[in-house]
Design a protein around this motif. Structure first.
Motif, PDB file in Angstrom:
ATOM      1  N   LYS A 250      -4.520   2.322  -0.611  1.00  0.00           N
ATOM      2  CA  LYS A 250      -4.785   3.523   0.169  1.00  0.00           C
ATOM      3  C   LYS A 250      -6.284   3.616   0.415  1.00  0.00           C
ATOM      4  CE  LYS A 250      -1.874   7.163  -0.998  1.00  0.00           C
ATOM      5  NZ  LYS A 250      -1.602   8.442  -1.680  1.00  0.00           N
TER       6      LYS A 250
ATOM      7  N   GLU B  37      -3.364   5.267   4.834  1.00  0.00           N
ATOM      8  CA  GLU B  37      -3.100   6.423   3.972  1.00  0.00           C
ATOM      9  C   GLU B  37      -1.821   6.234   3.166  1.00  0.00           C
ATOM     10  OE1 GLU B  37      -3.093   9.373   7.042  1.00  0.00           O
ATOM     11  OE2 GLU B  37      -5.072   8.746   7.718  1.00  0.00           O
TER      12      GLU B  37
ATOM     13  N   GLN C  95      -7.574   6.255   2.304  1.00  0.00           N
ATOM     14  CA  GLN C  95      -7.839   7.694   2.210  1.00  0.00           C
ATOM     15  C   GLN C  95      -6.509   8.411   1.995  1.00  0.00           C
ATOM     16  OE1 GLN C  95      -9.752   8.501   5.945  1.00  0.00           O
ATOM     17  NE2 GLN C  95      -7.844   8.561   7.105  1.00  0.00           N
ATOM     18  N   GLU C  96      -6.575   9.653   1.596  1.00  0.00           N
ATOM     19  CA  GLU C  96      -5.360  10.442   1.412  1.00  0.00           C
ATOM     20  C   GLU C  96      -4.763  10.764   2.778  1.00  0.00           C
ATOM     21  OE1 GLU C  96      -3.650  11.165  -1.361  1.00  0.00           O
ATOM     22  OE2 GLU C  96      -5.098   9.752  -2.207  1.00  0.00           O
ATOM     23  N   PRO C  97      -3.445  10.960   2.837  1.00  0.00           N
ATOM     24  CA  PRO C  97      -2.829  11.295   4.124  1.00  0.00           C
ATOM     25  C   PRO C  97      -3.473  12.525   4.731  1.00  0.00           C
ATOM     26  CG  PRO C  97      -1.141  10.843   2.495  1.00  0.00           C
ATOM     27  CD  PRO C  97      -2.455  10.860   1.760  1.00  0.00           C
TER      28      PRO C  97
END
Lengths: 276, 831
Positions: free
Chosen positions: B574, B555, B576-578
């Motif tokens: 990345k 992330e 995925q998003e955090p």
């Protein structure tokens, strides 16, 4: 005909468990179960040797080797014979598979398998992550499951997950009926064992033990038959095999681990649950 | 375990049960995960699809802990979930790699130990820190990012005003090989805070440096693609197939397959030893004796490399008998230099100045009088020094058969280029720097520098992004450094100055990994503010006042250096998003920089930061790197040590006339000096067993502790003990034992293991507090460092072992349960 088989070079295997975990990931193997176990051939417990610590400063009698063990995909598979509902069957390409819709959970196959390669879902299987990869068929409670040589990948021209992820290049998958395949060459050129040969099961998994092979370096997850060049940074077929170049080794120390070809392959005690 | 134990897995692993296990205040802490679990359950498999092979989004990224992998990997994502991890071949495909840990990231991404929100210890405030509230029983409450950063910045400013900026420590560990640490150090430099100086694993490298001019951690060595050219590999004190070279195992195996001799020197019969042609079962602490015996054999056999010694070492240099110093060129020649040394030509005995990298007919041995000054060659001194260390003489002391000592070094000296691959383990004995000096000189004798097939360390050099001093701006006034090992003195006693607050990233050291852990916990208690940023709720996090949640690597966008691994720089795309409110360390660093008045020094986004840093490295192009995912640094030499050595003379020092001394021993020549391994160590009777903490394949320091797949193979901490040592204490195989010394104790299960030398016990490092029934392995280790080696000596530790008390609660690990039903009720998260 295509007849898939696996060669595992135990001289190269470092017991790292990457194949065991890759298998679990790829095939959504339930928690508490392994289809592919990296057994220690040595002491009673994982990562322990047989023999005794040397008392005289020499190299002593300690010995340890790793034996990754999954379904051996026997030519003459006892599990196929005993299945009362024909749920376990051999595909045309030699892969032994289970039709989970047919399996009635009688576990005759587990009793018949001399390699302890099968596991049974006593409870509703539990996965992490819950849904798993979605790459393979879901198995419900009450069925037996085991290694499929990643047939879902093989059908797409991809090597089994355990083969792709081996950092020691110790696992080679291919067509045993193709004389030019690396598996065929290695079986011809190296001392290989099948587990419990006297049972007459004729497993399609062959273990190299004694002289180390060059393994099969991989830069792609494609099966060898899908590639133009077997070893991308070596000389391809010229790389197979190399004679041991030195015989001046030993001195008084010498090679301390047994490399006799007649060492009995190690098979775990049947009934330990298939997940030790 | 058995087939029918699936039930406990659900009990342990469902988010609800795990939330209770964390022992945190604030039940909402884990709510996010539970919600996520609901989403998961909702998105069932499409009944029309049999297999998703080839259907996933595949994002190339890179695994980034402090290991020797730095493995470029493919992450398979579908329906917003990480499904699978596979290795991705880097630009130079032969460096394809991944290990059991990196392949298990799906377990880590979604583990309940992930930190989700910024938190504040409930009873902490800037003015009333309530230090006694810290520790296992601390409770936390959720705060916003702005609140958290305001609290931290305000406290830093007030401490700076009252006590100076050095009263704040910016501590960074090695838990992430991305670039946020650069920004962290930049802010530290601008603020003027105290900065950390590593005292981990610098011992052997410092010793090697005295001889060759290079080395701090282990010296650089030929990149692993060259290892197949080695004819002899002496792996010294390292289980490289388990802990260091695992990802490059194929390279060593290829060498063996090519006919190389593999020698393993280790008190433990390791996986690596099991692959060796020859194993030397050395006693702990006797490695220098053993290496000196090898030198003895080289001299006795006359197998030293004469040409190398003349061209690249000070072997022929003359040592004055009156002063013990090297004869300087300025003493002999009118236009001579103070830096240059002098040899004599064989036969004519004419003195000549020794130039770097210059061959000549120099006398290697003998006594000569130059300008009336009686001298002998450095090599003569070394030969006479090692005359006392004949293999037959040291065999008993070292525990190694004399003929095997000779065989090992004969292979190295006579079979062509090869090398010695020592580990950090040797440096985990207090005076480990002496081994560094010794093996550097031994390889000088055998001429094993600068050629294909030479090896000098158990991991290769790899590539680091060169950022050209960005972390120290020109107009900054950086504060002082304090060594890791001196943190407690600084925090508790104000020596060398008082540290009153600490901000820590990428590190689980204070609460878990530093030796003499209770002393470091006391040190934390003396602080007014302890800020910890991490991905997981570690033991260190449990001791924090302010917790900053960092996202999983998947992330975070980053550029990853491969120091000690492989010659690529990798781009961490990345995946995925955090999740939740986790934020990249750079978000916090920049947020603090703005509040502290240094905002202008930091690019607004992480992407801009990465562009800026990449632009400083001529061998890297940001676009290429981002697009390819990896870029091989073409300016990394595959073969090392091909040029003049960075010593005064440009040569390897075979005699050091400016050597440091320690405990009355001078290291002009390698001389054994031991601490707790010494045969006459004062407490040897009280604590008869040496205690090491091997690095296993199941952990990178304390990372990956939570991987459930791996824990099925490696369920709990154990004490490897030789059956004879166990039986003498009435300890059965598998019985719980109490391991103790005058600092602390731990309770673990005994594992009979013939691989371990009698007198030596081991617990693999990296376990967290929650994994022990009582205590911790770092409650036993000590924090004494050698002034020369400056390295924490984790393995130079003695313990006693006895059966554990009868009233022990072993529920946590009963019925072969890998993670334990007890985990639900114990306060497992922080302690």
């Amino acid at each position: 005909m295509t007849n898939y088989g696996l060669v595992i070079d135990q001289e190269r295997c470092i017991g790292c468990q990457a194949c065991a975990v890759s298998c679990k990931q790829e095939n959504n193997v339930p928690m508490g179960q392994f289809w592919n176990r990296v057994l220690t051939e040595g002491g009673d417990k994982i990562d322990t040797p047989s023999g005794g610590y040397p008392e005289d400063g020499g190299s002593g009698s300690l010995d340890m080797q790793y034996q990754p063990t999954a379904c051996q995909h026997c030519e003459n598979a006892p599990c196929v014979k005993v299945c009362p509902v024909n749920a376990t069957y051999t595909r045309d390409d030699g892969i032994v598979e289970i039709d989970y819709d047919k399996c009635i959970g009688c576990r005759y196959c587990m009793a018949a398998c001399p390699y302890n390669a099968r596991v049974f879902n006593w409870d509703e299987p539990d996965h992490m992550p819950e849904e798993g990869t979605g790459d393979v068929a879901a198995r419900p409670q009450g069925v037996v499951e085991k290694c499929t040589f990643c047939s879902h990948r093989v059908d797409e021209g991809l090597d089994p997950a355990c083969v792709v992820n081996c950092p020691a290049d110790a696992r080679i998958f291919g067509d045993l009926d193709d004389e030019g395949s690396t598996v065929s060459k290695y079986i011809n050129e190296y001392e290989t064992d099948q587990l419990l040969e006297d049972r007459g099961t004729n497993p399609k998994t062959h273990y190299i033990s004694g002289e180390m092979s060059p393994g099969r370096p991989q830069t792609s997850d494609k099966m060898e038959s899908e590639l133009d060049d077997v070893s991308p940074w070596s000389d391809g077929s010229e790389d197979v095999p190399a004679e041991a170049s030195e015989s001046d080794s030993s001195g008084s120390g010498g090679s301390h681990h047994s490399i006799e070809g007649d060492a009995a392959p190690h098979v775990p005690a049947v009934g330990s649950g298939g997940d030790d | 375990m058995t087939d029918n134990d699936g039930l406990y897995r659900r009990d342990v692993l469902k988010a609800g049960g795990a939330a209770a296990a964390l022992g945190l205040g604030g039940g909402e802490f884990l709510q996010g995960l539970a919600e996520r679990g609901d989403e998961t359950a909702a998105s069932k498999r499409d009944p029309g699809i049999e297999s998703y092979v080839g259907q996933n989004d595949v994002i190339q990224t890179v695994c980034s802990p402090n290991c020797r992998g730095k493995c470029p990997i493919d992450v398979h994502v579908r329906d917003g979930q990480v499904k699978k991890v596979e290795p991705h071949p880097p630009e130079d495909e032969q460096y394809k790699r991944a290990c059991v840990l990196g392949l298990s990231h799906t377990q880590r991404v979604y583990d309940p130990t992930r930190l989700k929100y910024p938190m504040k210890r409930t009873d902490w405030s800037p003015d009333e820190p309530n230090p006694d509230g810290r520790g296992p029983d601390a409770e936390f409450e959720r705060v916003s990012w702005d609140e958290a950063l305001d609290l931290v910045a305000d406290k830093m400013q007030s401490l700076k005003a009252d006590f100076g900026p050095e009263s704040v420590l910016f501590h960074v560990g090695f838990g992430n090989y991305g670039q946020s640490g650069q920004a962290f150090s930049r802010l530290a430099s601008l603020f003027g805070s105290t900065q950390p100086a590593s005292t981990i694993d610098t011992n052997v490298g410092r010793g090697f440096n005295r001889v060759t001019g290079t080395g701090f951690y282990l010296p650089s060595t030929n990149e692993s693609e060259d290892w197949e050219n080695a004819n002899t590999i002496i792996v010294w004190g390292s289980d490289i197939f388990s802990s260091q070279f695992q990802m490059d195992a194929s390279k060593v195996l290829d060498a063996v397959e090519n006919g190389a001799k593999l020698v393993v020197v280790d008190p433990v019969y390791t996986t690596t030893a099991s692959k060796a042609d020859l194993w030397l079962p050395v006693k702990p602490g006797k490695d220098v004796h053993l290496a000196l015996a090898m030198m003895h054999t080289v001299f006795e056999d006359g197998t030293y490399d004469e040409q190398f010694l003349r061209k690249r070492t000070t072997g022929p240099a003359l040592v004055r008998k009156d002063t013990g110093t090297l004869l300087k060129s300025s003493t002999v020649f009118e236009d001579g230099s103070d830096d240059k040394v002098v040899a004599v030509e064989q036969g004519s005995n004419t003195p000549v100045e020794l130039e770097p990298e210059t061959d000549g007919p120099y006398a290697l041995f003998g006594e000569y009088t130059v300008d009336g000054i009686e001298c002998e060659t450095a090599l003569t001194r070394l030969r006479d020094h090692v005359a006392d260390y004949a293999p037959s003489k040291v065999a008993e002391q070292t525990g190694v058969d004399a003929e095997n000592i000779r065989t090992a070094v004969r292979w190295l000296a006579t079979r062509g280029p090869g090398g010695i691959a020592p580990s950090y383990a040797l440096g985990r004995y207090k005076h480990g720097h002496i081994f560094g000096q010794t093996y550097a000189m031994l390889m000088g004798l055998t001429g094993d520098y600068g050629q294909h097939g030479n090896i000098h360390a158990h991991h290769s050099g790899g590539a680091t992004l060169s950022t050209g001093g960005w972390s120290t701006p020109e107009d900054a006034d950086p504060g002082p450094s304090v060594r890791f090992s001196d943190y407690p003195d600084a925090m508790i006693d104000g020596d060398p100055h008082k540290i009153r607050a600490a901000y820590s990233i990428e590190s689980n050291m204070m609460g878990n990994q530093f030796p003499d852990r209770q002393r470091f916990r006391e040190a934390i208690k003396s602080l007014e503010m302890y800020v910890v940023a991490d991905m997981h709720h570690t033991d260190t996090v449990q001791h924090a006042d302010i917790i900053l949640p960092v996202p999983h690597w998947f992330e975070q966008e980053d550029i990853v250096s491969s120091w000690g691994s492989h010659p690529h720089i990798s781009y961490r795309h990345k995946v995925q998003e955090p999740m939740w409110e986790a934020r990249d360390d750079y978000y916090a660093i920049r947020g603090l920089a703005e509040r502290l008045g240094f905002g202008d020094y930091f690019p607004e986004t992480k992407r801009e930061l990465l562009r800026e840093l990449a632009s400083r490295d001529d061998a890297i192009d940001f676009e290429t790197l981002s697009e390819q995912g990896t870029q091989k640094k073409q300016n990394i030499p595959i073969v090392k040590f091909t040029d003049a050595f960075p010593t005064d003379t440009g040569r390897i020092k075979m005699y050091d006339d400016d050597a440091p001394s320690e405990e009355g021993v001078t290291f002009d020549l390698p001389r054994p000096l031991e601490d707790r391994t010494a045969d006459d160590y004062e407490k040897a009777d009280e604590y008869p067993l040496m205690f090491m903490q091997k690095h296993s394949r199941f952990r990178i320091h304390s990372q990956y502790e939570m991987l459930n797949w791996v824990r099925e193979v490696n369920p709990e901490p154990q004490l490897d003990i030789h059956p004879s040592d166990a039986k003498a204490r009435g300890i059965e195989d598998g019985q719980y034992v109490r391991v103790y010394n005058d600092r602390g104790e731990m309770i673990v299960k005994a594992k009979y293991n013939e691989a371990f030398q009698p007198g030596l016990v081991n617990t693999d490092q990296g376990w967290w507090s929650r994994d022990y029934l009582k205590g911790h392995h770092n409650d036993l280790t000590h924090n004494e460092v050698s002034e020369i080696g400056q390295t924490m000596s984790f393995y130079d530790v003695r313990v006693a072992v006895e059966p554990a008390p009868d009233d022990l609660d072993t529920e946590k690990y009963e019925t072969d349960n890998p993670r334990g039903t007890g985990a639900e009720t114990s306060r497992a998260g922080g302690d």
